[in-house]
Design an enzyme around this catalytic site. Sequence first.
Site, PDB file in Angstrom:
ATOM      1  N   CYS A 156     -11.689 -41.267  26.123  1.00 16.26           N
ATOM      2  CA  CYS A 156     -12.746 -41.600  25.155  1.00 16.26           C
ATOM      3  C   CYS A 156     -13.375 -40.369  24.527  1.00 16.26           C
ATOM      4  CB  CYS A 156     -13.842 -42.428  25.821  1.00 16.26           C
ATOM      5  SG  CYS A 156     -13.286 -44.075  26.198  1.00 16.26           S
TER       6      CYS A 156
HETATM    7  N1  CO8 Z   1     -16.618 -63.678  32.357  1.00 17.69           N
HETATM    8  C1  CO8 Z   1     -17.429 -64.158  33.331  1.00 17.69           C
HETATM    9  N2  CO8 Z   1     -17.771 -63.452  34.423  1.00 17.69           N
HETATM   10  C2  CO8 Z   1     -17.277 -62.197  34.540  1.00 17.69           C
HETATM   11  C3  CO8 Z   1     -16.430 -61.627  33.574  1.00 17.69           C
HETATM   12  C4  CO8 Z   1     -16.084 -62.434  32.450  1.00 17.69           C
HETATM   13  N3  CO8 Z   1     -15.274 -61.970  31.479  1.00 17.69           N
HETATM   14  N4  CO8 Z   1     -16.112 -60.386  33.955  1.00 17.69           N
HETATM   15  C5  CO8 Z   1     -16.732 -60.150  35.118  1.00 17.69           C
HETATM   16  N5  CO8 Z   1     -17.418 -61.260  35.491  1.00 17.69           N
HETATM   17  C6  CO8 Z   1     -18.210 -61.440  36.711  1.00 17.69           C
HETATM   18  C7  CO8 Z   1     -17.810 -60.455  37.792  1.00 17.69           C
HETATM   19  O1  CO8 Z   1     -16.661 -60.898  38.491  1.00 17.69           O
HETATM   20  C8  CO8 Z   1     -19.053 -60.448  38.649  1.00 17.69           C
HETATM   21  O2  CO8 Z   1     -19.066 -61.591  39.467  1.00 17.69           O
HETATM   22  P1  CO8 Z   1     -19.638 -61.489  40.979  1.00 17.69           P
HETATM   23  O3  CO8 Z   1     -21.084 -61.089  40.802  1.00 17.69           O
HETATM   24  O4  CO8 Z   1     -19.443 -62.859  41.487  1.00 17.69           O
HETATM   25  O5  CO8 Z   1     -18.823 -60.433  41.647  1.00 17.69           O
HETATM   26  C9  CO8 Z   1     -20.193 -60.597  37.634  1.00 17.69           C
HETATM   27  O6  CO8 Z   1     -19.574 -61.176  36.460  1.00 17.69           O
HETATM   28  C10 CO8 Z   1     -20.818 -59.282  37.254  1.00 17.69           C
HETATM   29  O7  CO8 Z   1     -19.758 -58.333  36.993  1.00 17.69           O
HETATM   30  P2  CO8 Z   1     -20.001 -56.807  36.814  1.00 17.69           P
HETATM   31  O8  CO8 Z   1     -20.984 -56.313  37.844  1.00 17.69           O
HETATM   32  O9  CO8 Z   1     -18.670 -56.119  36.693  1.00 17.69           O
HETATM   33  O10 CO8 Z   1     -20.699 -56.837  35.374  1.00 17.69           O
HETATM   34  P3  CO8 Z   1     -21.464 -55.686  34.660  1.00 17.69           P
HETATM   35  O11 CO8 Z   1     -22.820 -56.165  34.347  1.00 17.69           O
HETATM   36  O12 CO8 Z   1     -21.325 -54.366  35.344  1.00 17.69           O
HETATM   37  O13 CO8 Z   1     -20.645 -55.520  33.276  1.00 17.69           O
HETATM   38  C11 CO8 Z   1     -19.030 -54.025  32.304  1.00 17.69           C
HETATM   39  C12 CO8 Z   1     -19.275 -55.160  33.289  1.00 17.69           C
HETATM   40  C13 CO8 Z   1     -19.294 -54.558  30.900  1.00 17.69           C
HETATM   41  C14 CO8 Z   1     -17.565 -53.598  32.398  1.00 17.69           C
HETATM   42  C15 CO8 Z   1     -19.959 -52.828  32.595  1.00 17.69           C
HETATM   43  O14 CO8 Z   1     -19.907 -52.485  33.943  1.00 17.69           O
HETATM   44  C16 CO8 Z   1     -19.619 -51.581  31.806  1.00 17.69           C
HETATM   45  O15 CO8 Z   1     -19.554 -51.592  30.583  1.00 17.69           O
HETATM   46  N6  CO8 Z   1     -19.429 -50.434  32.463  1.00 17.69           N
HETATM   47  C17 CO8 Z   1     -19.102 -49.177  31.830  1.00 17.69           C
HETATM   48  C18 CO8 Z   1     -17.717 -49.243  31.357  1.00 17.69           C
HETATM   49  C19 CO8 Z   1     -17.308 -48.033  30.604  1.00 17.69           C
HETATM   50  O16 CO8 Z   1     -18.016 -47.421  29.859  1.00 17.69           O
HETATM   51  N7  CO8 Z   1     -16.067 -47.702  30.769  1.00 17.69           N
HETATM   52  C20 CO8 Z   1     -15.516 -46.682  30.040  1.00 17.69           C
HETATM   53  C21 CO8 Z   1     -14.122 -47.106  29.817  1.00 17.69           C
HETATM   54  S1  CO8 Z   1     -13.485 -46.550  28.358  1.00 17.69           S
HETATM   55  C22 CO8 Z   1     -12.703 -45.047  28.566  1.00 17.69           C
HETATM   56  O17 CO8 Z   1     -13.055 -44.200  29.285  1.00 17.69           O
HETATM   57  C23 CO8 Z   1     -11.489 -44.844  27.759  1.00 17.69           C
HETATM   58  C24 CO8 Z   1     -10.305 -45.175  28.526  1.00 17.69           C
HETATM   59  C25 CO8 Z   1      -9.146 -45.087  27.647  1.00 17.69           C
HETATM   60  C26 CO8 Z   1      -9.038 -46.261  26.719  1.00 17.69           C
HETATM   61  C27 CO8 Z   1      -8.330 -47.396  27.378  1.00 17.69           C
HETATM   62  C28 CO8 Z   1      -7.935 -48.449  26.357  1.00 17.69           C
HETATM   63  C29 CO8 Z   1      -7.388 -49.712  27.000  1.00 17.69           C
END
Ligand code: CO8
Length: 374
Positions: A156
Site C-alpha cells: 500500500c
Molecule cells: N459480514 C458480517 N460479519 C463479518 C464480516 C462480514 N463480511 N466480516 C467479519 N465479520 C464478523 C467477524 O467474523 C467477527 O465476528 P465475531 O465477533 O463473531 O468473531 C465480527 O464480524 C467482527 O470482525 P472484526 O473484528 O474483524 O471486524 P473489525 O471491526 O475489525 O473490521 C476490518 C474488520 C474492516 C478488516 C478492520 O479490522 C480493518 O479495516 N483493519 C485494518 C485493515 C487494513 O488497513 N489493512 C491493510 C490492508 S491493505 C495493504 O496493506 C495492501 C496489501 C496489498 C494489496 C492487496 C490487494 C488484494
Amino acid sequence: MTSAVITGTGLFTPPHAISNEALVQAYNLWAEYYNSEHAAEIEAGQLEAKPFSNAEFIEKASGIKQRYVLDRDGILDPQRMKPYLPERSNEALSQQAEMSVSAARDALQQAQVDPATLDMVIVACSNPQRAYPAVAIEVQAALGAGGFAYDMNVACSSATFGLQAAANAIQSGQAKRVLMVNPEICTGHLNFCDRDSHFIFGDACTAMIIEASDQAHNQAGFEILGTKLKTQFSNNIRNNAGFLNRCDESGLGALDKLFVQEGRKVFKEVCPMVADIMRHHLAALEIEPAQLSRLWLHQANLNMNQLIAKRVLGRPATEVEAPVILDRYANTSSAGSIIAFHLHQQDLGPGALGHICSFGAGYSVGSVVLRKQG
Ligand code: CO8
C-alpha cells in the site's frame, strides 16, 4: 538543491462498480451452495460452515459502500468468485500498462509535458502482473518516453515510496521529469470466498508527474517539502504468491495464494505508528499540524483514518481536511491516498500545506509533505 514538484496527476477508474449489496448477495449464494455441498462433513465436524456476509456490517466496519472493478461478471458469479482477466498476447499492451497509460495521459496533460521528455518512469504497486520485463519499461515504450524505467513494490505504500525515489532522482540530478504510476488490480489477488476480506479492495490506477522546479510548465504544482519512509516487519498482512509456488511438493504450492490479514491487529498496531511518524515528520520540517490544510491519507478504513487524523491534529478532522474516497473506491492499495490527492486539492491556494500518508503491508509507512505553488 533543486526542488521536486508534482505538476500533474491522473486517475483511471474502471468502468464497473459493485455495491456492498451485490457483493454480499453473490458471496451468500456461494456460501449457501458450499454449505449444502459439504453438509455431511459440516455435520460430522470435519469442516466449518461458511458464515454469511452482511452489507450493513461492511459499511459500519470499514466505511466502504462500493468498489470499482475491471471485471464485474466473474466476481459476482457464485460459480466463479474471481474476475475474468484473460491473459493477453505478448504483442498486446498488458492490462497494467493499459491502465497506466490512461492515467499517465491525464497527468501529462495537466503538467503540459510531452511524454518524449520524460527521463524516468516508475510503476509502483502491490502486485506487478509479471516478473519481467518490467511493466514500467512497457509503459515507457507505449508513451515514447526516454531515460529509464523500473517496477517497485512496497504494497500500500508503493506510491509514497515511489514519490521519494522520484524526488531523490530529481534532487541528485539523475532525472528531471518523472512519471510515477500505480496500477492496482486488487481484485486479482483477493479471496472473494473469504467473508472477512471479500469487501475490502477495488481496482484503480493513479499517475503523477514529478519535475525539477526549473523544468515545470505548470506553475501551480505542489512542491515536495520532505519525504519520510518507515518499515517494520509484520506477518499480519501477507500474500505468498510467488515464482517458488510451483516448486513445492506438499501440495500447498498449488493452492491459490491470495491476500490474507489479521485486520484487528493491523488496525491496533498501524494507527499509532502512522500518527507518530506523521507528527515527527512535520516537527522535523518545523510545521505545526494546525498549519496543514489537508491530509490525504491511505484509504483502507474510515475509522482508521478518523483516528489517525485526530491524533495528528489533536481534534477530529472535517471531511474537507481529511477527504474520504474509500466509500466509492474501497481500498485501492497504493492508489488510495493519490486518488484522494487527485480529487481533493483544486481548492487550495498558493502556500497551502498538505500531507500525503500511506500505510499497509510490510508494515510500511510513507509520509510526504507538500506546499502548493502559484
Ligand atoms: N459480514 C458480517 N460479519 C463479518 C464480516 C462480514 N463480511 N466480516 C467479519 N465479520 C464478523 C467477524 O467474523 C467477527 O465476528 P465475531 O465477533 O463473531 O468473531 C465480527 O464480524 C467482527 O470482525 P472484526 O473484528 O474483524 O471486524 P473489525 O471491526 O475489525 O473490521 C476490518 C474488520 C474492516 C478488516 C478492520 O479490522 C480493518 O479495516 N483493519 C485494518 C485493515 C487494513 O488497513 N489493512 C491493510 C490492508 S491493505 C495493504 O496493506 C495492501 C496489501 C496489498 C494489496 C492487496 C490487494 C488484494
